[in-house]
Design a protein around this motif. Structure first.
Motif, PDB file in Angstrom:
ATOM      1  N   ALA A 150     -75.785 -68.822 -12.975  1.00 38.81           N
ATOM      2  CA  ALA A 150     -76.514 -67.826 -13.767  1.00 38.81           C
ATOM      3  C   ALA A 150     -75.855 -67.593 -15.124  1.00 38.81           C
ATOM      4  N   ALA A 151     -74.515 -67.568 -15.158  1.00 32.15           N
ATOM      5  CA  ALA A 151     -73.815 -67.344 -16.423  1.00 32.15           C
ATOM      6  C   ALA A 151     -74.129 -68.460 -17.425  1.00 32.15           C
ATOM      7  N   TYR A 152     -74.213 -69.690 -16.935  1.00 36.39           N
ATOM      8  CA  TYR A 152     -74.533 -70.819 -17.807  1.00 36.39           C
ATOM      9  C   TYR A 152     -75.963 -70.696 -18.336  1.00 36.39           C
ATOM     10  N   TRP A 153     -76.884 -70.302 -17.458  1.00 40.93           N
ATOM     11  CA  TRP A 153     -78.262 -70.094 -17.891  1.00 40.93           C
ATOM     12  C   TRP A 153     -78.333 -69.028 -18.985  1.00 40.93           C
ATOM     13  N   LEU A 154     -77.534 -67.969 -18.831  1.00 41.84           N
ATOM     14  CA  LEU A 154     -77.501 -66.914 -19.836  1.00 41.84           C
ATOM     15  C   LEU A 154     -76.952 -67.454 -21.156  1.00 41.84           C
ATOM     16  N   SER A 155     -75.940 -68.309 -21.075  1.00 42.11           N
ATOM     17  CA  SER A 155     -75.349 -68.872 -22.296  1.00 42.11           C
ATOM     18  C   SER A 155     -76.340 -69.763 -23.038  1.00 42.11           C
ATOM     19  N   LEU A 156     -77.260 -70.369 -22.301  1.00 41.30           N
ATOM     20  CA  LEU A 156     -78.289 -71.224 -22.911  1.00 41.30           C
ATOM     21  C   LEU A 156     -79.530 -70.440 -23.318  1.00 41.30           C
ATOM     22  N   ASN A 157     -79.522 -69.139 -23.021  1.00 38.71           N
ATOM     23  CA  ASN A 157     -80.674 -68.268 -23.276  1.00 38.71           C
ATOM     24  C   ASN A 157     -81.876 -68.630 -22.412  1.00 38.71           C
ATOM     25  N   GLU A 158     -81.621 -69.312 -21.296  1.00 42.41           N
ATOM     26  CA  GLU A 158     -82.672 -69.588 -20.324  1.00 42.41           C
ATOM     27  C   GLU A 158     -82.958 -68.356 -19.476  1.00 42.41           C
ATOM     28  N   LEU A 159     -81.998 -67.438 -19.448  1.00 43.34           N
ATOM     29  CA  LEU A 159     -82.139 -66.122 -18.838  1.00 43.34           C
ATOM     30  C   LEU A 159     -81.569 -65.093 -19.797  1.00 43.34           C
ATOM     31  N   GLN A 160     -82.094 -63.884 -19.748  1.00 40.98           N
ATOM     32  CA  GLN A 160     -81.584 -62.796 -20.569  1.00 40.98           C
ATOM     33  C   GLN A 160     -81.410 -61.560 -19.703  1.00 40.98           C
ATOM     34  N   GLY A 161     -80.470 -60.725 -20.093  1.00 41.63           N
ATOM     35  CA  GLY A 161     -80.271 -59.463 -19.386  1.00 41.63           C
ATOM     36  C   GLY A 161     -79.002 -59.453 -18.560  1.00 41.63           C
ATOM     37  N   GLU A 162     -78.189 -58.396 -18.735  1.00 43.21           N
ATOM     38  CA  GLU A 162     -76.928 -58.293 -18.021  1.00 43.21           C
ATOM     39  C   GLU A 162     -77.101 -58.186 -16.512  1.00 43.21           C
ATOM     40  N   HIS A 163     -78.279 -57.754 -16.062  1.00 43.29           N
ATOM     41  CA  HIS A 163     -78.504 -57.652 -14.619  1.00 43.29           C
ATOM     42  C   HIS A 163     -78.377 -59.014 -13.938  1.00 43.29           C
ATOM     43  N   ASN A 164     -78.543 -60.082 -14.689  1.00 41.24           N
ATOM     44  CA  ASN A 164     -78.418 -61.420 -14.109  1.00 41.24           C
ATOM     45  C   ASN A 164     -76.969 -61.819 -13.844  1.00 41.24           C
ATOM     46  N   LEU A 165     -76.008 -61.012 -14.316  1.00 39.21           N
ATOM     47  CA  LEU A 165     -74.600 -61.277 -14.039  1.00 39.21           C
ATOM     48  C   LEU A 165     -74.141 -60.681 -12.710  1.00 39.21           C
ATOM     49  N   ARG A 166     -75.009 -59.954 -12.030  1.00 43.13           N
ATOM     50  CA  ARG A 166     -74.610 -59.377 -10.736  1.00 43.13           C
ATOM     51  C   ARG A 166     -74.459 -60.461  -9.669  1.00 43.13           C
ATOM     52  N   SER A 167     -75.021 -61.641  -9.923  1.00 44.87           N
ATOM     53  CA  SER A 167     -74.894 -62.767  -8.995  1.00 44.87           C
ATOM     54  C   SER A 167     -74.531 -64.009  -9.789  1.00 44.87           C
ATOM     55  N   ALA A 168     -73.956 -64.996  -9.084  1.00 43.18           N
ATOM     56  CA  ALA A 168     -73.569 -66.231  -9.762  1.00 43.18           C
ATOM     57  C   ALA A 168     -74.636 -67.310  -9.664  1.00 43.18           C
TER      58      ALA A 168
END
Length: 220
Positions: free
Chosen positions: A141-159
């Motif tokens: 999930a962190a990698y997806w966030l870094s690529l902007n494939e996902l947005q929102g800090e709530h996505n950091l609650r899981s890996a």
């Protein structure tokens, strides 16, 4: 449609290379839980009231829907116990709603309602799945966030997380099965097969809950 064809259609549609016979066995196991489960579940668990969100505000309660919610709860619980994510939920896409509504969950609490507007797909994997009808699996999930494939800090609650559509033969999405794991790359083929079997097993109870008429089905 036979379970064999149902499985093959789902695998082909979603582009999955999984063992069909393994999923057949898992599907039969979940269906047995749905059909024969006798667990006593408190009404407040099924018809939840969480942080001001009441399931009854989205679904009118009756005996048939109560029975469906119980079936979904038992099915989700059985797969959750075998796959051990940190969170798992089943979301319904009601026929007259522009949101996904959580109808069952296990583990850490997830959002009870998810939007289906233009911005939702980038923020919530389950919303993206419901809008596109495609399975989405974020192994990191962190990698997806870094690529902007996902947005929102709530996505950091899981890996890692996964969302699978529950849909009719004509492709109409009834809802989404969503699971989140504490570890990255936690969803191997064995776990994926379990979630696919659950998604397939929930078509009938989710169809009942969604309130889709035969006329609406014909329009699809």
């Amino acid at each position: 449609m036979t379970s064999h064809k149902l499985i093959l259609d789902y695998l082909n549609t979603q582009g999955l290379k999984l063992n069909e016979q393994e999923i057949q066995i898992l599907l039969l196991a979940v269906q047995a839980v749905i059909e024969r489960g006798q667990a006593a579940i408190e009404r407040s668990v099924l018809w939840y009231d969480q942080n001001g969100v009441r399931l009854e505000d989205y679904l009118t309660a009756n005996d048939d829907r109560h029975a469906c919610l119980k079936q979904i709860f038992m099915a989700l619980d059985s797969v959750y116990e075998r796959t051990r994510p940190q969170s798992a939920a089943v979301y319904l896409k009601p026929a007259d709603s522009a949101s996904l509504v959580r109808v069952s969950q296990q583990g850490l609490a997830l959002e009870p309602v998810l939007p289906l507007d233009e911005s939702a797909a980038i923020r919530h994997l389950a919303s993206r799945c419901a809008q596109t009808g495609w399975l989405n699996q974020a192994d990191d999930a962190a990698y997806w966030l870094s690529l902007n494939e996902l947005q929102g800090e709530h996505n950091l609650r899981s890996a890692s997380q996964i969302s699978l559509p529950v849909h009719l033969e004509n492709g109409r999405v009834l809802g989404v099965v969503h699971a989140e794991y504490a570890q990255a790359h936690a969803i191997d083929d064995a776990a994926l097969a379990e979630w696919v079997a659950l998604a397939l097993s929930l078509v009938e109870p989710m169809h009942e809950l969604a309130g889709i008429t035969e006329t609406e089905e014909e329009k699809e």
